[in-house]
Motif scaffolding. Structure first.
Motif, PDB file in Angstrom:
ATOM      1  N   ALA A   1      26.600  16.304  36.822  1.00 15.54           N
ATOM      2  CA  ALA A   1      26.592  16.180  35.355  1.00 15.54           C
ATOM      3  C   ALA A   1      26.919  14.751  34.933  1.00 15.54           C
ATOM      4  N   ALA A   2      27.871  14.132  35.646  1.00 15.01           N
ATOM      5  CA  ALA A   2      28.286  12.777  35.265  1.00 15.01           C
ATOM      6  C   ALA A   2      27.159  11.781  35.526  1.00 15.01           C
ATOM      7  N   SER A   3      26.541  11.883  36.704  1.00 12.56           N
ATOM      8  CA  SER A   3      25.486  10.901  36.990  1.00 12.56           C
ATOM      9  C   SER A   3      24.278  11.118  36.085  1.00 12.56           C
ATOM     10  N   VAL A   4      23.981  12.379  35.751  1.00 11.71           N
ATOM     11  CA  VAL A   4      22.851  12.638  34.844  1.00 11.71           C
ATOM     12  C   VAL A   4      23.121  12.011  33.480  1.00 11.71           C
ATOM     13  N   ALA A   5      24.354  12.155  33.001  1.00 13.50           N
ATOM     14  CA  ALA A   5      24.686  11.595  31.678  1.00 13.50           C
ATOM     15  C   ALA A   5      24.467  10.081  31.670  1.00 13.50           C
ATOM     16  N   VAL A   6      24.851   9.427  32.756  1.00 11.81           N
ATOM     17  CA  VAL A   6      24.670   7.975  32.835  1.00 11.81           C
ATOM     18  C   VAL A   6      23.180   7.624  32.858  1.00 11.81           C
ATOM     19  N   PHE A   7      22.426   8.352  33.674  1.00 11.82           N
ATOM     20  CA  PHE A   7      20.990   8.077  33.768  1.00 11.82           C
ATOM     21  C   PHE A   7      20.275   8.318  32.439  1.00 11.82           C
ATOM     22  N   VAL A   8      20.716   9.354  31.735  1.00 15.29           N
ATOM     23  CA  VAL A   8      20.066   9.644  30.448  1.00 15.29           C
ATOM     24  C   VAL A   8      20.266   8.473  29.488  1.00 15.29           C
ATOM     25  N   TYR A   9      21.439   7.844  29.549  1.00 15.43           N
ATOM     26  CA  TYR A   9      21.651   6.667  28.696  1.00 15.43           C
ATOM     27  C   TYR A   9      20.742   5.511  29.129  1.00 15.43           C
ATOM     28  N   ILE A  10      20.554   5.395  30.428  1.00 14.83           N
ATOM     29  CA  ILE A  10      19.665   4.318  30.901  1.00 14.83           C
ATOM     30  C   ILE A  10      18.233   4.557  30.399  1.00 14.83           C
ATOM     31  N   PHE A  11      17.820   5.832  30.434  1.00 14.83           N
ATOM     32  CA  PHE A  11      16.433   6.156  30.080  1.00 14.83           C
ATOM     33  C   PHE A  11      16.254   6.490  28.601  1.00 14.83           C
ATOM     34  N   GLN A  12      17.311   6.389  27.818  1.00  7.94           N
ATOM     35  CA  GLN A  12      17.203   6.710  26.389  1.00  7.94           C
ATOM     36  C   GLN A  12      16.059   5.905  25.766  1.00  7.94           C
ATOM     37  N   SER A  13      15.264   6.583  24.943  1.00 11.56           N
ATOM     38  CA  SER A  13      14.093   5.887  24.399  1.00 11.56           C
ATOM     39  C   SER A  13      14.491   4.767  23.443  1.00 11.56           C
ATOM     40  N   ASP A  14      15.455   5.073  22.560  1.00 12.81           N
ATOM     41  CA  ASP A  14      15.854   4.075  21.563  1.00 12.81           C
ATOM     42  C   ASP A  14      17.164   3.428  22.003  1.00 12.81           C
ATOM     43  N   GLY A  15      17.087   2.207  22.450  1.00  7.55           N
ATOM     44  CA  GLY A  15      18.309   1.491  22.820  1.00  7.55           C
ATOM     45  C   GLY A  15      18.756   1.717  24.252  1.00  7.55           C
ATOM     46  N   GLY A  16      17.995   2.455  25.048  1.00  9.38           N
ATOM     47  CA  GLY A  16      18.358   2.662  26.449  1.00  9.38           C
ATOM     48  C   GLY A  16      18.187   1.380  27.248  1.00  9.38           C
ATOM     49  N   LEU A  17      18.918   1.278  28.350  1.00 10.25           N
ATOM     50  CA  LEU A  17      18.911   0.047  29.140  1.00 10.25           C
ATOM     51  C   LEU A  17      17.508  -0.306  29.636  1.00 10.25           C
TER      52      LEU A  17
ATOM     53  N   PRO B   1       8.150   3.987  27.002  1.00  7.15           N
ATOM     54  CA  PRO B   1       7.921   5.295  26.379  1.00  7.15           C
ATOM     55  C   PRO B   1       9.235   6.029  26.111  1.00  7.15           C
ATOM     56  N   ALA B   2       9.106   7.212  25.516  1.00  5.47           N
ATOM     57  CA  ALA B   2      10.282   8.061  25.283  1.00  5.47           C
ATOM     58  C   ALA B   2      10.561   8.822  26.582  1.00  5.47           C
ATOM     59  N   TRP B   3      11.216   8.148  27.503  1.00  3.91           N
ATOM     60  CA  TRP B   3      11.356   8.687  28.859  1.00  3.91           C
ATOM     61  C   TRP B   3      11.893  10.111  28.878  1.00  3.91           C
ATOM     62  N   VAL B   4      13.032  10.308  28.236  1.00  4.08           N
ATOM     63  CA  VAL B   4      13.689  11.611  28.398  1.00  4.08           C
ATOM     64  C   VAL B   4      13.217  12.658  27.393  1.00  4.08           C
ATOM     65  N   SER B   5      12.574  12.233  26.331  1.00  2.00           N
ATOM     66  CA  SER B   5      12.182  13.240  25.341  1.00  2.00           C
ATOM     67  C   SER B   5      10.675  13.407  25.231  1.00  2.00           C
ATOM     68  N   SER B   6       9.951  12.911  26.223  1.00  2.38           N
ATOM     69  CA  SER B   6       8.517  13.150  26.218  1.00  2.38           C
ATOM     70  C   SER B   6       8.191  14.127  27.352  1.00  2.38           C
ATOM     71  N   PRO B   7       7.364  15.143  27.072  1.00  6.24           N
ATOM     72  CA  PRO B   7       7.032  16.099  28.124  1.00  6.24           C
ATOM     73  C   PRO B   7       6.334  15.437  29.312  1.00  6.24           C
ATOM     74  N   THR B   8       5.694  14.295  29.079  1.00  5.50           N
ATOM     75  CA  THR B   8       5.000  13.609  30.175  1.00  5.50           C
ATOM     76  C   THR B   8       5.994  12.953  31.121  1.00  5.50           C
ATOM     77  N   TRP B   9       7.054  12.375  30.539  1.00  7.12           N
ATOM     78  CA  TRP B   9       7.955  11.556  31.344  1.00  7.12           C
ATOM     79  C   TRP B   9       9.236  12.262  31.771  1.00  7.12           C
TER      80      TRP B   9
END
Lengths: 447, 297
Positions: free
Chosen positions: B116-132, B145-153
């Motif tokens: 859960a902890a590593s996923v939370a960090v990765f989600v911030y990295i892949f955040q579409s708006d303002g992600g690393l 692209p919208a990495w985490v909120s697009s069905p493609t990605w």
């Protein structure tokens, strides 16, 4: 001969078959004792002179308050003990249903909003109590919309403690900076779009930009408001058919989509800024939650207020009113005592305290006092709009499988629409067809 | 020791484990098999409905096949990548380099971090708006692209996140590599075999039992993925399995049916279908394994 059978200590050794039997007996006794000890309830039990009420509660900042109130209630009601079962919010319903499956349904539990339908199989009818004690509980003091939300098919199932109502939130600083007039009670969708376009500021290399209006993705909170304001709804009046394919419902879905795709006042699908309103990346938001007010008021430089939701093409009515309060288990062994606790926890003084801690009032008298309180500070300043909005709000459709239908069946189609994969027409038709298929299967051969 | 005493000792030593297995595994499994033929919402008594749960899943459930597809795609893509990464890193960490123990610990470390902890960090990295990641791409003039909120990605991102924790197969590969006799490499070297030939003709056959073990365990693990999918949805405040069912893994779907919607009969049917599929794939693995796994006998 007899002498020869004695062991080295002079004691006759036990024959092997007895030894074996003794071993099994000892093992069985140990197992039975162990299981009994592990499974034996150490919880207090009711007796004729000592009645125990169980109450399952979310762990929240109100914990100290609830414990104080319960202690006072127990002092005023000798012979009644209240056992509070504290549960983290995310585990609440699993814990509740596990207790119910074990035949230990808590006497009092949290209900209201979408949970009122979800928990109906466990919920006792409060109508006889409410009618009997109408004057004592001040039934007329509850807002009419809240009284409606307390009932299902004319029966009372919930006594509310707090309420959330969908509103238009706006960032006063960003509105002023853009030279836009503050939202008014007469706004329509067109006004929202026009103001949103003026408030939208594109991102640059040094400025992350501002969106005129947020768009809540991933659940029904916002799009259902537009569907209703356009004259649509989710289910037919008898609840047996999904009508999201109606032209009115599709109009609502289209507006939800076009906020980004046509009017460009919201971020494209999937690009909604994280905590955009708090981070001042979005100037307005539709829906919101009164629970967040305390947080908003602690953000330096965030000057915000609220207004009635902009009216849709068919009506202003459509935002959600979600009460949160108490329900009684239908298997409760001490309903009078449990009802006494419910009355105590929802008496005017208790509601005043809950309001003081950041909620809004379910009672008119307290709401009016709150609105006209000259010493009240902080936002929102337009508190009158909050209570006015109640008149234009509706509870969530009362279907026992509502959560599952919306999240599992409808939401994936709305997600696709927001991401531009399908049109609002396709989303409405596909969602309605899938829900109707689900309902038909559920009715005849469902899980 | 006579036979009776032997029997006594057997029951004394194996009895508690067998009793535990019978009470906590076998009985719940059989109960779940029974429930898979029932309508059961936890609160009211189970009602026998024959094969309806299975028919509903296979013919009508809007989420079932979506979750099957997500899980199969994940297994087909993630497993080879994860095994290749684990083997590659194990090969590097098997070299006589300075600080080898330290590097082994470093590469194993992500596996002991809570998912859960590593996923939370990765989600911030892949955040579409303002992600690393999108910020870095923006520096190069690329709109991510919208990495985490697009069905493609979303699913590729989940696969990428899952690769982070390849520590366990890596350690097993490392163990296998250390058991390859050195003289085989020396002989091959004398015969003029290059590095690739040595890897292909010595290393791979010699560690094939280890590859087979990691493959079987990996398939089972990939088909049962739950925590990763759950944490991915929770970290974004998305509908679990979203967006648009793009990350609705079978395990997550099963969990939701059981513990969110309390369709225990349906969830039991899902569990038995999964059990059957895992059994079938494992059997197939063993059959096919005979062709390429060398046990040195």
């Amino acid at each position: 001969m007899k002498r020869a059978m004695l062991g080295p200590t002079g004691i006759t050794p036990m024959p092997p078959r007895y030894r074996e039997s003794l071993f099994w007996l000892a093992l069985t006794l140990m197992a039975v004792t162990g299981f009994w000890w592990a499974g034996h309830s150490r919880e207090p039990r009711s007796t004729p002179n000592h009645k125990v009420i169980t109450w399952i509660v979310f762990i929240s900042p109100l914990r100290d308050y609830y414990e104080q109130e319960v202690a006072e209630f127990e002092r005023q009601h000798p012979g009644v003990e209240v056992r509070i079962i504290w549960v983290p919010g995310s585990e609440y319903h699993m814990k509740f249903k596990t207790l119910a499956a074990a035949g230990q349904t808590p006497d009092l539990f949290y209900s209201g909003d979408v949970w009122a339908s979800y928990l109906r199989p466990f919920t006792g009818d409060l109508t006889p109590f409410v009618r009997r004690d109408a004057a004592e509980i001040g039934l007329d003091d509850y807002f009419p919309e809240i009284r409606a939300a307390m009932q299902h098919e004319g029966h009372y199932f919930v006594v509310p403690e707090t309420v959330n109502v969908a509103l238009l939130y706006f960032n006063r600083g960003l509105v002023r900076a853009a030279g836009v007039a503050e939202p008014t009670a007469s706004w329509t969708w067109d006004d929202l779009v026009q103001a949103g376009q003026k408030l939208t500021r594109p991102a640059t290399a040094t400025d992350p930009g501002v969106w005129g209006c947020s768009r809540m993705e991933g659940w029904w909170g916002e799009w259902l408001t537009y569907v209703r304001q356009a004259g649509g709804t989710v289910f037919s009046p008898d609840g047996r058919r999904c009508v999201l394919d109606s032209p009115a419902a599709i109009t609502g879905l289209r507006f939800y989509l076009e906020k980004s795709s046509k009017f460009h006042i919201s971020a494209p699908g999937g690009f909604e800024p994280l905590n955009g309103f708090v981070n001042q990346r979005v100037a307005m938001q539709v829906v919101g939650h009164v629970n967040f007010w305390l947080n908003y008021n602690q953000v330096p430089g965030l000057d915000w207020d609220v207004q009635l939701l902009p009216a849709g093409p068919a009506s202003r009515t459509g935002g959600e009113v979600a009460i949160a309060g108490y329900s009684l288990s239908r298997t409760c062994q001490h309903p009078e005592e449990a009802w006494a606790l419910m009355k105590y926890m929802t008496r005017p003084a208790a509601i005043e305290e809950v309001v003081r801690r950041g909620s809004i009032s379910v009672r008119r008298s307290i709401a009016e006092a709150q609105i006209h309180d000259p010493h009240r500070t902080g936002n929102p300043r337009n508190l009158a709009a909050v209570y006015e909005q109640l008149k234009y709000s509706l509870p969530i459709p009362r279907h026992p499988n509502y959560i599952e239908i919306m999240l599992q069946v409808v939401q994936p189609e709305v997600d696709r629409m927001v991401l531009g994969e399908i049109t609002p027409e396709e989303a409405g038709h596909r969602a309605a067809a899938a829900v109707n298929d689900y309902l038909a299967t559920l009715a005849v051969a469902g899980p | 020791m006579n036979r009776r005493a032997e029997l006594l000792w057997f029951w004394l030593l194996a009895g508690p484990a067998l009793a535990g297995f019978a009470v906590f595994n076998l009985w719940p499994m059989l109960d779940s098999l029974w429930l898979s033929f029932c309508q059961y919402d936890v609160v009211t008594a189970p009602r026998f409905i024959g094969l309806r749960n299975y028919v509903y899943l296979l013919k009508s459930d809007p989420a079932f096949w979506a979750s099957v597809k997500v899980t199969l795609v994940f297994t087909a893509v993630q497993l080879p990548l994860s095994l290749a990464a684990a083997l590659g890193v194990a090969l590097l960490l098997n070299q006589p380099v300075r600080g080898r123990g330290f590097w082994r610990a470093v590469y194993f470390l992500p596996s002991i971090l809570p998912q859960a902890a590593s996923v939370a960090v990765f989600v911030y990295i892949f955040q579409s708006d303002g992600g690393l990641l999108n910020r870095l791409l923006a520096l190069g003039g690329v709109a991510g692209p919208a990495w985490v909120s697009s069905p493609t990605w979303a699913l590729p991102v989940v696969i990428l996140i899952s690769l982070w924790g390849f520590g366990y197969p890596m350690v097993i590969f490392l163990g296998g590599l250390q058991n390859v006799p050195r003289e085989l490499y020396e002989a091959a070297h004398i015969d003029g075999a290059d590095a690739w030939a040595r890897f292909r003709h010595i290393t791979l056959p010699q560690i094939s039992p280890v590859i087979f073990f990691n493959l079987v365990m990996g398939v089972i693990g990939a088909l049962k993925v739950f925590d990763l999918a759950y944490a991915f949805g929770a970290a974004q405040g998305l509908t679990p399995g979203g967006p648009a069912r793009a990350t609705l893994f079978y395990g997550l779907n099963l969990y939701q049916q059981a513990f969110t919607y309390f369709h225990m009969g349906l969830a039991s049917a899902m569990a038995w279908l999964l059990f059957a599929v895992i059994l079938l794939i494992t059997w197939l693995n063993f059959r096919l394994g005979r062709r390429w796994v060398h046990y040195g006998d």
